[in-house]
Design an enzyme around this catalytic site. Structure first.
Site, short mmCIF file in Angstrom:
data_model
loop_
_atom_site.label_atom_id
_atom_site.label_comp_id
_atom_site.label_asym_id
_atom_site.label_seq_id
_atom_site.Cartn_x
_atom_site.Cartn_y
_atom_site.Cartn_z
N SER A 18 0.76 -1.14 0.01
CA SER A 18 -0.16 -0.06 0.00
C SER A 18 0.82 1.11 0.00
CB SER A 18 -0.74 -0.19 1.34
OG SER A 18 -1.59 1.29 1.42
N LEU A 19 0.36 2.28 -0.71
CA LEU A 19 1.09 3.53 -0.61
C LEU A 19 0.66 4.43 0.27
CD1 LEU A 19 1.49 4.12 -4.53
CD2 LEU A 19 3.12 3.22 -2.95
N LYS A 69 -15.08 -3.37 2.42
CA LYS A 69 -15.58 -2.36 1.81
C LYS A 69 -17.19 -2.24 2.03
CE LYS A 69 -12.38 -0.12 -1.24
NZ LYS A 69 -12.17 0.31 -2.58
N ASP A 105 -13.43 7.27 -3.19
CA ASP A 105 -12.91 6.68 -4.29
C ASP A 105 -13.64 7.51 -5.65
OD1 ASP A 105 -11.19 4.84 -3.64
OD2 ASP A 105 -12.82 3.46 -3.54
N GLY A 131 -17.30 -3.83 -10.37
CA GLY A 131 -16.90 -3.81 -8.91
C GLY A 131 -16.88 -2.50 -8.38
N GLY A 132 -16.35 -2.53 -7.25
CA GLY A 132 -16.27 -1.34 -6.09
C GLY A 132 -15.71 -0.02 -6.97
N ARG A 154 -17.98 -8.64 -17.59
CA ARG A 154 -17.97 -10.17 -17.66
C ARG A 154 -19.05 -10.71 -17.10
NH1 ARG A 154 -13.08 -13.32 -14.76
NH2 ARG A 154 -14.13 -12.39 -12.93
N VAL A 156 -22.58 -10.71 -16.29
CA VAL A 156 -23.85 -9.94 -16.68
C VAL A 156 -24.51 -9.31 -15.40
CG1 VAL A 156 -26.10 -10.05 -17.67
CG2 VAL A 156 -24.12 -11.09 -18.52
P1 NAP Z 1 -13.60 -5.67 -7.52
O1 NAP Z 1 -14.79 -5.05 -6.91
O2 NAP Z 1 -13.32 -7.12 -7.43
O3 NAP Z 1 -14.19 -5.72 -9.29
C1 NAP Z 1 -13.15 -6.42 -9.99
C2 NAP Z 1 -13.75 -5.93 -11.59
O4 NAP Z 1 -12.78 -6.63 -12.43
C3 NAP Z 1 -14.98 -6.84 -11.70
O5 NAP Z 1 -15.95 -6.01 -12.64
C4 NAP Z 1 -14.80 -8.03 -12.54
O6 NAP Z 1 -15.86 -8.87 -13.12
C5 NAP Z 1 -13.42 -7.67 -13.28
N1 NAP Z 1 -12.78 -8.58 -13.47
C6 NAP Z 1 -11.71 -9.39 -12.83
N2 NAP Z 1 -11.19 -10.31 -13.41
C7 NAP Z 1 -11.52 -9.96 -14.62
C8 NAP Z 1 -11.16 -10.87 -15.91
N3 NAP Z 1 -10.44 -11.88 -15.98
N4 NAP Z 1 -11.85 -10.65 -16.96
C9 NAP Z 1 -12.81 -9.47 -17.21
N5 NAP Z 1 -13.17 -8.70 -16.02
C10 NAP Z 1 -12.46 -9.29 -14.78
O7 NAP Z 1 -12.40 -5.08 -7.62
P2 NAP Z 1 -12.39 -3.04 -7.38
O8 NAP Z 1 -12.22 -2.90 -5.88
O9 NAP Z 1 -13.33 -2.50 -8.25
O10 NAP Z 1 -10.76 -2.98 -7.86
C11 NAP Z 1 -10.61 -3.01 -9.42
C12 NAP Z 1 -9.29 -2.41 -9.86
O11 NAP Z 1 -9.14 -0.94 -9.51
C13 NAP Z 1 -7.96 -3.08 -8.87
O12 NAP Z 1 -6.96 -2.96 -9.70
C14 NAP Z 1 -7.92 -1.92 -7.82
O13 NAP Z 1 -6.48 -1.89 -7.51
C15 NAP Z 1 -8.27 -0.67 -8.62
N6 NAP Z 1 -8.58 0.20 -7.89
C16 NAP Z 1 -7.77 1.36 -7.64
C17 NAP Z 1 -8.14 2.52 -7.00
C18 NAP Z 1 -7.12 4.03 -7.06
O14 NAP Z 1 -7.21 4.72 -6.10
N7 NAP Z 1 -6.52 4.10 -8.37
C19 NAP Z 1 -9.16 2.67 -6.19
C20 NAP Z 1 -10.03 1.29 -6.01
C21 NAP Z 1 -9.41 0.21 -6.83
P3 NAP Z 1 -16.85 -9.72 -12.78
O15 NAP Z 1 -18.10 -8.87 -12.44
O16 NAP Z 1 -17.14 -10.57 -13.94
O17 NAP Z 1 -16.18 -10.58 -11.48
#
Ligand code: NAP
Length: 287
Positions: A18-19, A69, A105, A131-132, A154, A156
């Site tokens: 974590s940063l 979360k 976020d 996702g989140g 991915r 639906v």
């Molecule tokens: P999450 O709630 O687990 O959602 C993951 C998403 O990715 C879902 O839509 C999932 O689809 C999709 N996914 C995962 N593997 C896949 C694959 N092989 N093919 C197609 N779709 C796939 O995660 P999240 O919290 O939203 O985080 C997502 C990314 O955002 C992470 O890399 C995280 O580090 C980044 N993030 C960055 C910040 C920032 O401040 N920059 C803040 C929050 C998150 P399904 O619905 O089909 O499972």
């Protein structure tokens, strides 16, 4: 650490890297605050007990990360409207014996887009993921009055839920769902201003993959925004750069969500530049 030191925690499981400690501790030091940002790795079974005992450890706030979360929400005394619509809390604040929940976020995503010089109003957006991160990004873009958001995912069920929830909250914005496929992306590419990767596809250690298929041409005059910050230059962004398009990485979102959280906890204006430099230094870039 003396007993006056206030603590801010990062609650998640596991907490791989974590940063946030570097970023927040640099900000506390800059403002001369005797506060410390600490890691609180917490398994789901121990989460409720940890929340009950936070104030006994001088903890006045925390960032909440995966997998807590959503799980944290029923335990809070008050939840901001933004966090309620998004369906996730990433920041909590303890005040007068109560716990308040926020989502930073969304503001982090939007401020990074604006900082890169882009005004979202009127944009046509392809949102990859549901996702989140996608929920927070979709919320902030709809609130900023983009013209249209097509959620592409991915699974639906997740995509439909996100598009329906946001369409209900923002009836003036056209929000729809389409399943993830080359055909969907080829079709969207004809009519899009901003493509957001809010999936975890391309995140370390699996950084040799992209959600944008090789058989779909990168559209012209389109901004490509990846919320992933590790690696800073994902394959998705490299594809867009190779086609001459503008790109935004996830570092700005990370910094600006941290800025918003800092201001909630301390009530003071965050030293944004210090936080940015601390993040870059923690990533091994020259500050
Ligand atoms: P999450 O709630 O687990 O959602 C993951 C998403 O990715 C879902 O839509 C999932 O689809 C999709 N996914 C995962 N593997 C896949 C694959 N092989 N093919 C197609 N779709 C796939 O995660 P999240 O919290 O939203 O985080 C997502 C990314 O955002 C992470 O890399 C995280 O580090 C980044 N993030 C960055 C910040 C920032 O401040 N920059 C803040 C929050 C998150 P399904 O619905 O089909 O499972």
């Amino acid at each position: 650490m003396n007993n006056k030191t206030k603590q801010i925690g990062l609650i998640g499981w596991p907490i791989a890297h974590s940063l946030s400690p570097a970023m927040q501790n640099a900000a506390f030091a800059e403002l001369g605050l005797d506060w410390t940002y600490v890691l609180l790795p917490t398994q789901p079974d121990d989460f409720e007990l940890l929340l009950k005992n936070l104030s006994t450890q001088n903890i006045v706030g925390a960032n909440i990360t995966m997998p807590h979360k959503q799980m944290v929400m029923p335990h809070l005394d008050q939840i901001s409207d933004d966090a309620r619509i998004i369906g996730a809390v990433n920041t909590i604040h303890l005040q007068n014996g109560k716990i308040f929940g926020h989502n930073t976020d969304c503001v982090g995503f939007l401020n990074a887009l604006k900082e890169a010089g882009h005004e979202p109003r009127g944009m046509r957006v392809a949102m990859l993921g549901a996702g989140g991160a996608a929920r927070a990004a979709t919320f902030s873009l709809a609130q900023a009055r983009v013209d249209r958001i097509t959620v592409v995912n991915r699974t639906v069920e997740h995509g439909v839920r996100l598009s329906e929830d946001m369409a209900k909250a923002f009836p003036a914005c056209h929000i729809e769902f389409k399943p993830l496929s080359s055909e969907t992306l080829s079709d969207l590419a004809k009519n899009v201003d901003l493509v957001v990767n809010a999936t975890s596809v391309g995140m370390e250690p699996d950084d040799d993959v992209s959600p944008w298929p090789d058989d779909v041409a990168i559209p012209a005059e389109t901004i490509f925004y990846d919320v992933i910050y590790k690696p800073v230059q994902t394959l998705f962004l490299q594809q867009a750069q190779a086609a001459g398009q503008k790109t935004i990485n996830g570092l700005g979102m990370l910094i600006h969500q941290g800025v918003a959280a800092f201001e909630i906890w301390t009530g003071q204006q965050a030293p944004v530049e210090t936080m940015k430099q601390a993040c870059l230094a923690a990533l091994g870039f020259d500050a």
